[in-house]
Motif scaffolding. Structure first.
Motif, PDB file in Angstrom:
ATOM      1  N   ARG A 188       3.617 -70.929-115.004  1.00  0.00           N
ATOM      2  CA  ARG A 188       3.821 -72.083-114.694  1.00  0.00           C
ATOM      3  C   ARG A 188       3.671 -72.845-113.522  1.00  0.00           C
ATOM      4  O   ARG A 188       3.361 -73.981-113.318  1.00  0.00           O
ATOM      5  CB  ARG A 188       5.465 -72.041-115.334  1.00  0.00           C
ATOM      6  CG  ARG A 188       5.913 -73.518-115.854  1.00  0.00           C
ATOM      7  CD  ARG A 188       7.347 -73.242-116.820  1.00  0.00           C
ATOM      8  NE  ARG A 188       8.218 -72.491-115.915  1.00  0.00           N
ATOM      9  CZ  ARG A 188       8.773 -71.371-116.253  1.00  0.00           C
ATOM     10  NH1 ARG A 188       8.741 -70.841-116.950  1.00  0.00           N
ATOM     11  NH2 ARG A 188       9.932 -70.943-115.043  1.00  0.00           N
ATOM     12  N   GLU A 197       9.535 -78.887-117.490  1.00  0.00           N
ATOM     13  CA  GLU A 197       9.200 -77.734-117.585  1.00  0.00           C
ATOM     14  C   GLU A 197      10.309 -77.200-118.625  1.00  0.00           C
ATOM     15  O   GLU A 197      11.295 -77.447-118.353  1.00  0.00           O
ATOM     16  CB  GLU A 197       9.036 -76.897-116.346  1.00  0.00           C
ATOM     17  CG  GLU A 197       8.053 -77.152-115.354  1.00  0.00           C
ATOM     18  CD  GLU A 197       8.073 -76.472-114.093  1.00  0.00           C
ATOM     19  OE1 GLU A 197       7.978 -75.225-114.172  1.00  0.00           O
ATOM     20  OE2 GLU A 197       8.017 -76.906-113.015  1.00  0.00           O
ATOM     21  N   ASP A 201      10.953 -73.126-120.913  1.00  0.00           N
ATOM     22  CA  ASP A 201      10.346 -71.776-121.018  1.00  0.00           C
ATOM     23  C   ASP A 201      10.254 -71.156-122.356  1.00  0.00           C
ATOM     24  O   ASP A 201       9.819 -70.143-122.565  1.00  0.00           O
ATOM     25  CB  ASP A 201      11.390 -70.666-120.372  1.00  0.00           C
ATOM     26  CG  ASP A 201      12.817 -70.749-120.923  1.00  0.00           C
ATOM     27  OD1 ASP A 201      13.158 -71.165-121.894  1.00  0.00           O
ATOM     28  OD2 ASP A 201      13.630 -70.105-119.972  1.00  0.00           O
ATOM     29  N   TYR A 219       5.796 -79.342-120.487  1.00  0.00           N
ATOM     30  CA  TYR A 219       4.973 -78.035-120.287  1.00  0.00           C
ATOM     31  C   TYR A 219       5.987 -76.780-120.591  1.00  0.00           C
ATOM     32  O   TYR A 219       7.026 -76.585-119.774  1.00  0.00           O
ATOM     33  CB  TYR A 219       4.390 -77.756-118.811  1.00  0.00           C
ATOM     34  CG  TYR A 219       3.708 -76.412-118.732  1.00  0.00           C
ATOM     35  CD1 TYR A 219       2.967 -76.064-119.771  1.00  0.00           C
ATOM     36  CD2 TYR A 219       3.670 -76.027-117.532  1.00  0.00           C
ATOM     37  CE1 TYR A 219       2.099 -74.784-119.233  1.00  0.00           C
ATOM     38  CE2 TYR A 219       3.091 -74.800-117.175  1.00  0.00           C
ATOM     39  CZ  TYR A 219       2.135 -74.141-118.285  1.00  0.00           C
ATOM     40  OH  TYR A 219       1.600 -73.143-117.997  1.00  0.00           O
ATOM     41  N   GLU A 229       6.816 -67.499-115.539  1.00  0.00           N
ATOM     42  CA  GLU A 229       6.853 -68.306-114.166  1.00  0.00           C
ATOM     43  C   GLU A 229       5.651 -68.420-113.405  1.00  0.00           C
ATOM     44  O   GLU A 229       5.111 -69.464-113.016  1.00  0.00           O
ATOM     45  CB  GLU A 229       8.082 -67.770-113.466  1.00  0.00           C
ATOM     46  CG  GLU A 229       8.457 -68.823-112.281  1.00  0.00           C
ATOM     47  CD  GLU A 229       9.665 -68.328-111.406  1.00  0.00           C
ATOM     48  OE1 GLU A 229      10.013 -69.194-110.640  1.00  0.00           O
ATOM     49  OE2 GLU A 229      10.440 -67.574-111.948  1.00  0.00           O
ATOM     50  N   GLU A 284       6.042 -72.645-121.080  1.00  0.00           N
ATOM     51  CA  GLU A 284       5.542 -71.631-120.564  1.00  0.00           C
ATOM     52  C   GLU A 284       6.426 -70.542-120.420  1.00  0.00           C
ATOM     53  O   GLU A 284       7.354 -70.989-119.521  1.00  0.00           O
ATOM     54  CB  GLU A 284       4.508 -71.805-119.708  1.00  0.00           C
ATOM     55  CG  GLU A 284       4.077 -70.379-118.769  1.00  0.00           C
ATOM     56  CD  GLU A 284       3.237 -69.458-119.578  1.00  0.00           C
ATOM     57  OE1 GLU A 284       3.957 -68.349-120.032  1.00  0.00           O
ATOM     58  OE2 GLU A 284       2.284 -69.612-120.344  1.00  0.00           O
TER      59      GLU A 284
END
Length: 363
Positions: free
Chosen positions: A60, A79, A81, A52, A57, A54
């Motif tokens: 997320r 995760e 960014d 994922y 934050e 994103e």
């Protein structure tokens, strides 16, 4: 017009474009791993790995909570960014995690460094080269979307989810993933189109014969076939050439070299009119060739131009222009563009290029 020779410190000093492969992709392409594992068709969220990406934050954290509610496990969610971080996870997950199960990639459409659109394109480049042990199911998350979009036509994504995502959207996405994993259902992705300078149509529009000849010659020298170049010396002839181009081969890119910035508004109006009627078959890649400056590259004036060429340009500048066109062609729409039949798409389906040009400030 074309500059004759390269001089240090001038525009002609710009090198020709070269392949720019992100390091995670190079690691995957250069690795000689084991063959792809056999697919296990007994799948569920708790055995599905998720990447994922994103940059915000708060979004997320919200999305991870929703994923957990559906049944995904926290230790299976990776995760990042931005898109480059997602590619890094993708490279590592080729030999880790639940390798016989699906790999779900969720990408925010707008992120710094590498956005979701470019990341999805890079993933498809790897898929085309058949170097991935685990081919991912790539999903876009966009604040423009108001419902789950299938066959949205705007990028190398299987589906688009509204932002912020919730349990219902995730469950819908997983249902589509199951159909893809078990039955092979998927949409045609633009990255699989071909791009070859010999298969490009060009319209050179300028009221100055010398400038018109110069720009058209530069592109034929770069590989465009002479018989594929049309010329227009006024805005009315440009309209005729554009309308005639709509009857051409929609699997070929269409480039318009516009020597008069004043004609751009008319061209945009014709495109928008055809798009509104659902009759446009060939979206043009519009290049401004009347720039009296040293700049070149993707246009900041997105309403009028996709790229700029300085009035005096070099063969390398033309190669860069073709590179921008290639990226545009392989990341937007599908070929040939056709009007959707009744029932093919939701009533609120977005236009093919909305994802990259109309994101709101919340994204």
């Amino acid at each position: 017009m074309i500059a004759d020779g390269a001089q240090a410190g001038t525009r002609s000093d710009v090198p020709a474009p070269r392949e720019r492969t992100p390091s995670p992709m190079r690691r995957v392409a250069e690795s000689q791993g084991a063959p792809a594992p056999a697919r296990d068709f007994d799948i569920s969220p708790d055995t599905t790995d998720v990447i994922y990406a994103e940059d915000e934050e708060v979004f997320r954290e919200t999305a991870v909570r929703e994923l957990l509610k559906v049944g995904f496990l926290r230790h299976n969610i990776y995760e990042a960014d931005n898109g480059l971080g997602a590619l890094d996870h993708l490279a590592r997950m080729q030999n880790e995690g639940n390798i016989s199960k699906p790999l779900l990639v969720l990408l925010d459409v707008r992120m710094p460094g590498m956005d979701g659109r470019e990341c999805a394109f890079q993933i498809q480049e790897l898929v085309k080269k058949r170097v991935l042990r685990r081919e991912p199911y790539v999903v876009c998350i966009s604040s423009i979307a108001r419902q789950v979009e299938v066959d949205e036509g705007g990028g190398n994504f299987q589906i688009v989810l509204p932002k912020p995502i919730n349990v219902q959207f995730i469950e819908d996405a997983f249902q589509h993933l199951q159909q893809w994993w078990t039955l092979g259902y998927s949409r045609e992705l633009p990255a699989w189109k071909t791009f070859n300078p010999e298969e490009i149509d060009v319209i050179a529009a300028d009221d100055e014969p010398v400038c018109r000849l110069s720009s058209s010659t530069a592109f034929t020298m770069a590989g465009v076939q002479a018989e594929s170049v049309a010329e227009a010396d006024d805005v009315d002839e440009l309209a005729e050439c554009f309308m005639a181009s709509q009857d051409g081969d929609a699997s070929r890119p269409l480039i318009i070299l516009l020597g008069k910035e004043a004609w751009a508004a008319s061209l945009r109006s014709w495109v928008e009119e055809q798009r509104a009627m659902g009759t446009i078959r060939r979206e043009p890649f519009v290049v401004c060739t009347s720039v009296d400056s040293e700049r070149i590259g993707a246009s900041m004036a997105v309403e009028d131009f996709h790229a700029f060429l300085p009035r005096t340009f070099t063969p390398n500048d033309v190669q860069w222009c073709l590179e921008y066109c290639r990226l545009w062609w392989l990341t937007r729409g599908v070929a040939p563009y056709k009007k959707a039949e009744q029932g093919d798409m939701p009533q609120e389906e977005m236009e093919p290029e909305e994802l990259s040009e109309e994101e709101d400030d919340d994204d």
